[in-house]
Design a protein around this motif. Sequence first.
Motif, PDB file in Angstrom:
ATOM      1  N   SER A 263      -6.158   7.152  -6.313  1.00  0.00           N
ATOM      2  CA  SER A 263      -5.784   8.030  -5.209  1.00  0.00           C
ATOM      3  C   SER A 263      -6.961   8.907  -4.785  1.00  0.00           C
ATOM      4  O   SER A 263      -7.201   9.098  -3.579  1.00  0.00           O
ATOM      5  CB  SER A 263      -4.597   8.908  -5.621  1.00  0.00           C
ATOM      6  OG  SER A 263      -4.246   9.794  -4.581  1.00  0.00           O
ATOM      7  N   ALA A 264      -7.701   9.426  -5.781  1.00  0.00           N
ATOM      8  CA  ALA A 264      -8.862  10.264  -5.464  1.00  0.00           C
ATOM      9  C   ALA A 264      -9.940   9.459  -4.731  1.00  0.00           C
ATOM     10  O   ALA A 264     -10.525   9.928  -3.741  1.00  0.00           O
ATOM     11  CB  ALA A 264      -9.425  10.879  -6.740  1.00  0.00           C
TER      12      ALA A 264
ATOM     13  N   ASP B 156      -8.942  -2.900 -13.241  1.00  0.00           N
ATOM     14  CA  ASP B 156     -10.012  -3.008 -12.245  1.00  0.00           C
ATOM     15  C   ASP B 156      -9.464  -3.689 -10.989  1.00  0.00           C
ATOM     16  O   ASP B 156      -8.941  -4.796 -11.052  1.00  0.00           O
ATOM     17  CB  ASP B 156     -11.169  -3.816 -12.831  1.00  0.00           C
ATOM     18  CG  ASP B 156     -12.365  -3.880 -11.903  1.00  0.00           C
ATOM     19  OD1 ASP B 156     -12.303  -3.278 -10.810  1.00  0.00           O
ATOM     20  OD2 ASP B 156     -13.356  -4.530 -12.263  1.00  0.00           O
ATOM     21  N   LYS B 157      -9.603  -3.020  -9.838  1.00  0.00           N
ATOM     22  CA  LYS B 157      -9.048  -3.576  -8.609  1.00  0.00           C
ATOM     23  C   LYS B 157      -9.721  -4.886  -8.216  1.00  0.00           C
ATOM     24  O   LYS B 157      -9.119  -5.705  -7.511  1.00  0.00           O
ATOM     25  CB  LYS B 157      -9.180  -2.570  -7.461  1.00  0.00           C
ATOM     26  CG  LYS B 157     -10.585  -2.338  -6.958  1.00  0.00           C
ATOM     27  CD  LYS B 157     -10.617  -1.339  -5.832  1.00  0.00           C
ATOM     28  CE  LYS B 157     -12.019  -1.176  -5.254  1.00  0.00           C
ATOM     29  NZ  LYS B 157     -12.528  -2.433  -4.662  1.00  0.00           N
ATOM     30  N   ALA B 158     -10.952  -5.107  -8.694  1.00  0.00           N
ATOM     31  CA  ALA B 158     -11.643  -6.354  -8.344  1.00  0.00           C
ATOM     32  C   ALA B 158     -10.901  -7.570  -8.880  1.00  0.00           C
ATOM     33  O   ALA B 158     -10.973  -8.656  -8.309  1.00  0.00           O
ATOM     34  CB  ALA B 158     -13.067  -6.326  -8.886  1.00  0.00           C
ATOM     35  N   ARG B 159     -10.163  -7.367  -9.992  1.00  0.00           N
ATOM     36  CA  ARG B 159      -9.415  -8.491 -10.567  1.00  0.00           C
ATOM     37  C   ARG B 159      -8.332  -8.985  -9.629  1.00  0.00           C
ATOM     38  O   ARG B 159      -7.980 -10.165  -9.616  1.00  0.00           O
ATOM     39  CB  ARG B 159      -8.792  -8.042 -11.898  1.00  0.00           C
ATOM     40  CG  ARG B 159      -8.045  -9.132 -12.630  1.00  0.00           C
ATOM     41  CD  ARG B 159      -7.386  -8.573 -13.874  1.00  0.00           C
ATOM     42  NE  ARG B 159      -6.300  -7.660 -13.519  1.00  0.00           N
ATOM     43  CZ  ARG B 159      -5.044  -8.045 -13.333  1.00  0.00           C
ATOM     44  NH1 ARG B 159      -4.712  -9.312 -13.446  1.00  0.00           N
ATOM     45  NH2 ARG B 159      -4.112  -7.165 -13.027  1.00  0.00           N
ATOM     46  N   LEU B 160      -7.788  -8.075  -8.807  1.00  0.00           N
ATOM     47  CA  LEU B 160      -6.685  -8.434  -7.925  1.00  0.00           C
ATOM     48  C   LEU B 160      -7.148  -9.176  -6.685  1.00  0.00           C
ATOM     49  O   LEU B 160      -6.388  -9.933  -6.090  1.00  0.00           O
ATOM     50  CB  LEU B 160      -5.917  -7.175  -7.509  1.00  0.00           C
ATOM     51  CG  LEU B 160      -5.298  -6.356  -8.650  1.00  0.00           C
ATOM     52  CD1 LEU B 160      -4.699  -5.067  -8.104  1.00  0.00           C
ATOM     53  CD2 LEU B 160      -4.249  -7.177  -9.381  1.00  0.00           C
ATOM     54  N   PHE B 161      -8.396  -8.942  -6.288  1.00  0.00           N
ATOM     55  CA  PHE B 161      -8.862  -9.467  -5.001  1.00  0.00           C
ATOM     56  C   PHE B 161     -10.002 -10.474  -5.132  1.00  0.00           C
ATOM     57  O   PHE B 161     -10.507 -10.954  -4.129  1.00  0.00           O
ATOM     58  CB  PHE B 161      -9.316  -8.298  -4.110  1.00  0.00           C
ATOM     59  CG  PHE B 161      -8.247  -7.253  -3.924  1.00  0.00           C
ATOM     60  CD1 PHE B 161      -7.195  -7.469  -3.047  1.00  0.00           C
ATOM     61  CD2 PHE B 161      -8.278  -6.077  -4.654  1.00  0.00           C
ATOM     62  CE1 PHE B 161      -6.204  -6.517  -2.887  1.00  0.00           C
ATOM     63  CE2 PHE B 161      -7.284  -5.122  -4.486  1.00  0.00           C
ATOM     64  CZ  PHE B 161      -6.241  -5.346  -3.604  1.00  0.00           C
ATOM     65  N   ASN B 162     -10.382 -10.771  -6.372  1.00  0.00           N
ATOM     66  CA  ASN B 162     -11.432 -11.769  -6.574  1.00  0.00           C
ATOM     67  C   ASN B 162     -10.936 -12.789  -7.594  1.00  0.00           C
ATOM     68  O   ASN B 162     -11.044 -12.572  -8.795  1.00  0.00           O
ATOM     69  CB  ASN B 162     -12.721 -11.105  -7.069  1.00  0.00           C
ATOM     70  CG  ASN B 162     -13.898 -12.079  -7.077  1.00  0.00           C
ATOM     71  OD1 ASN B 162     -13.702 -13.299  -7.015  1.00  0.00           O
ATOM     72  ND2 ASN B 162     -15.102 -11.551  -7.174  1.00  0.00           N
TER      73      ASN B 162
ATOM     74  N   VAL C 158      -5.120   1.192  -2.435  1.00  0.00           N
ATOM     75  CA  VAL C 158      -3.675   1.433  -2.341  1.00  0.00           C
ATOM     76  C   VAL C 158      -2.906   0.354  -3.097  1.00  0.00           C
ATOM     77  O   VAL C 158      -1.986   0.653  -3.877  1.00  0.00           O
ATOM     78  CB  VAL C 158      -3.226   1.476  -0.870  1.00  0.00           C
ATOM     79  CG1 VAL C 158      -1.701   1.521  -0.770  1.00  0.00           C
ATOM     80  CG2 VAL C 158      -3.835   2.687  -0.167  1.00  0.00           C
ATOM     81  N   LEU C 159      -3.279  -0.901  -2.892  1.00  0.00           N
ATOM     82  CA  LEU C 159      -2.595  -1.997  -3.580  1.00  0.00           C
ATOM     83  C   LEU C 159      -2.840  -1.944  -5.084  1.00  0.00           C
ATOM     84  O   LEU C 159      -1.937  -2.216  -5.883  1.00  0.00           O
ATOM     85  CB  LEU C 159      -3.069  -3.337  -3.016  1.00  0.00           C
ATOM     86  CG  LEU C 159      -2.671  -3.628  -1.560  1.00  0.00           C
ATOM     87  CD1 LEU C 159      -3.296  -4.933  -1.088  1.00  0.00           C
ATOM     88  CD2 LEU C 159      -1.152  -3.699  -1.428  1.00  0.00           C
ATOM     89  N   ALA C 160      -4.069  -1.582  -5.483  1.00  0.00           N
ATOM     90  CA  ALA C 160      -4.383  -1.498  -6.908  1.00  0.00           C
ATOM     91  C   ALA C 160      -3.568  -0.407  -7.576  1.00  0.00           C
ATOM     92  O   ALA C 160      -3.116  -0.564  -8.722  1.00  0.00           O
ATOM     93  CB  ALA C 160      -5.879  -1.239  -7.095  1.00  0.00           C
ATOM     94  N   ALA C 161      -3.361   0.716  -6.882  1.00  0.00           N
ATOM     95  CA  ALA C 161      -2.560   1.815  -7.440  1.00  0.00           C
ATOM     96  C   ALA C 161      -1.104   1.412  -7.606  1.00  0.00           C
ATOM     97  O   ALA C 161      -0.403   1.963  -8.466  1.00  0.00           O
ATOM     98  CB  ALA C 161      -2.668   3.041  -6.538  1.00  0.00           C
ATOM     99  N   GLN C 162      -0.659   0.455  -6.811  1.00  0.00           N
ATOM    100  CA  GLN C 162       0.731  -0.012  -6.910  1.00  0.00           C
ATOM    101  C   GLN C 162       0.898  -1.126  -7.934  1.00  0.00           C
ATOM    102  O   GLN C 162       2.017  -1.504  -8.252  1.00  0.00           O
ATOM    103  CB  GLN C 162       1.205  -0.504  -5.541  1.00  0.00           C
ATOM    104  CG  GLN C 162       1.254   0.592  -4.473  1.00  0.00           C
ATOM    105  CD  GLN C 162       1.589   0.043  -3.096  1.00  0.00           C
ATOM    106  OE1 GLN C 162       1.617  -1.168  -2.885  1.00  0.00           O
ATOM    107  NE2 GLN C 162       1.835   0.937  -2.149  1.00  0.00           N
ATOM    108  N   ALA C 163      -0.214  -1.640  -8.454  1.00  0.00           N
ATOM    109  CA  ALA C 163      -0.161  -2.763  -9.407  1.00  0.00           C
ATOM    110  C   ALA C 163      -0.897  -2.411 -10.692  1.00  0.00           C
ATOM    111  O   ALA C 163      -1.653  -3.216 -11.232  1.00  0.00           O
ATOM    112  CB  ALA C 163      -0.761  -4.016  -8.779  1.00  0.00           C
ATOM    113  N   ILE C 164      -0.667  -1.194 -11.190  1.00  0.00           N
ATOM    114  CA  ILE C 164      -1.308  -0.769 -12.430  1.00  0.00           C
ATOM    115  C   ILE C 164      -0.763  -1.613 -13.593  1.00  0.00           C
ATOM    116  O   ILE C 164       0.444  -1.696 -13.791  1.00  0.00           O
ATOM    117  CB  ILE C 164      -1.037   0.725 -12.703  1.00  0.00           C
ATOM    118  CG1 ILE C 164      -1.647   1.579 -11.585  1.00  0.00           C
ATOM    119  CG2 ILE C 164      -1.602   1.139 -14.047  1.00  0.00           C
ATOM    120  CD1 ILE C 164      -3.138   1.508 -11.499  1.00  0.00           C
ATOM    121  N   PRO C 165      -1.631  -2.244 -14.364  1.00  0.00           N
ATOM    122  CA  PRO C 165      -1.157  -3.060 -15.485  1.00  0.00           C
ATOM    123  C   PRO C 165      -0.689  -2.189 -16.645  1.00  0.00           C
ATOM    124  O   PRO C 165      -0.917  -0.972 -16.665  1.00  0.00           O
ATOM    125  CB  PRO C 165      -2.399  -3.866 -15.878  1.00  0.00           C
ATOM    126  CG  PRO C 165      -3.542  -2.979 -15.486  1.00  0.00           C
ATOM    127  CD  PRO C 165      -3.100  -2.266 -14.239  1.00  0.00           C
ATOM    128  N   ALA C 166      -0.056  -2.796 -17.611  1.00  0.00           N
ATOM    129  CA  ALA C 166       0.440  -2.061 -18.778  1.00  0.00           C
ATOM    130  C   ALA C 166      -0.722  -1.543 -19.613  1.00  0.00           C
ATOM    131  O   ALA C 166      -1.782  -2.170 -19.704  1.00  0.00           O
ATOM    132  CB  ALA C 166       1.332  -2.960 -19.630  1.00  0.00           C
TER     133      ALA C 166
END
Length: 287
Positions: free
Chosen positions: A175-176, A59-65, A232-240
């Motif tokens: 990306s979509a 979830d991208k929210a984890r990266l920015f919150n 874009v940043l979330a797509a570059q930081a996909i977790p395992a």
Amino acid sequence: MQTQSFNLIQVTAALRKRWTTLVFIVVASTVVSAITVFMVPPYFKSTATVVSANPMLADKARLFNPNIQALYSYFGSGDDLDRIVGVGKMEATYLSLIDAFSLIDYYQLTGDSVSVLRKKAVLRLRKDLRFIKTENGQLQIVAWTKDKQLSANLVNRLVALIETTEANIWQQNYSADNDKIRTTITSMEQQYQQLSDSVATAGNAKEVLLISQMQTLLEQIKQYRKTADEFVLAAQAIPAALYVLEPASPASFAERPDKMAIILATAIASFIFGCLLVLVNDRNNLA
């Protein structure tokens, strides 16, 4: 009680009388079993142990919150293990393994077109791979082959394919979503330009209204651009998708067939069968 003792004595006597037959049955069966198991090629087992990662980590929210980062566990549940198994059992995954390790040649498949041979290899490979869920919430991926290095390589490559597949799914989704947001931004920028052109010909009252609309639209564009950058940043930081607790390694010895266990089981089974055969033949004397 006397009748039972008498029958037991008769049974023992019958077995002693036919002891040569019993020995022949046991020896013959054991020899045939030994010849058979030593003719069967040895199979080597390799196992990798993995646990699922929590899909919510993507979830991208984890990266920015930062306030919600601690709410996510690093480990997934049993349902997440099922998802890993599902990806691992996809035909596309098996076909990738077949092509990567030339399994058509390994299985010695011939006489058909390449597409048909690949399908046949998939069926053979499904029998050689196992997915086992343990009581501790772990997943064991097991491979049996006649080549100990191949067994280990198959399992480790399968784990990598599962990770890559799940990462690609998240990247495609991000990306979509990013493309949709970028399209919306372009439309809003065109609308902003139209409002800007209208300001030059508008009266004072309408000009104020248009400027207000432009300011609101500009704030929305800024927010959309920020969201697009987050995707874009979330797509570059996909977790395992999973964590490997123990990668597969080549086996030290062949575990299948278990020659001694099979020979011993055959000897015991043949002895029991021989006893029953003798007793059936002498049933009239035992009555």
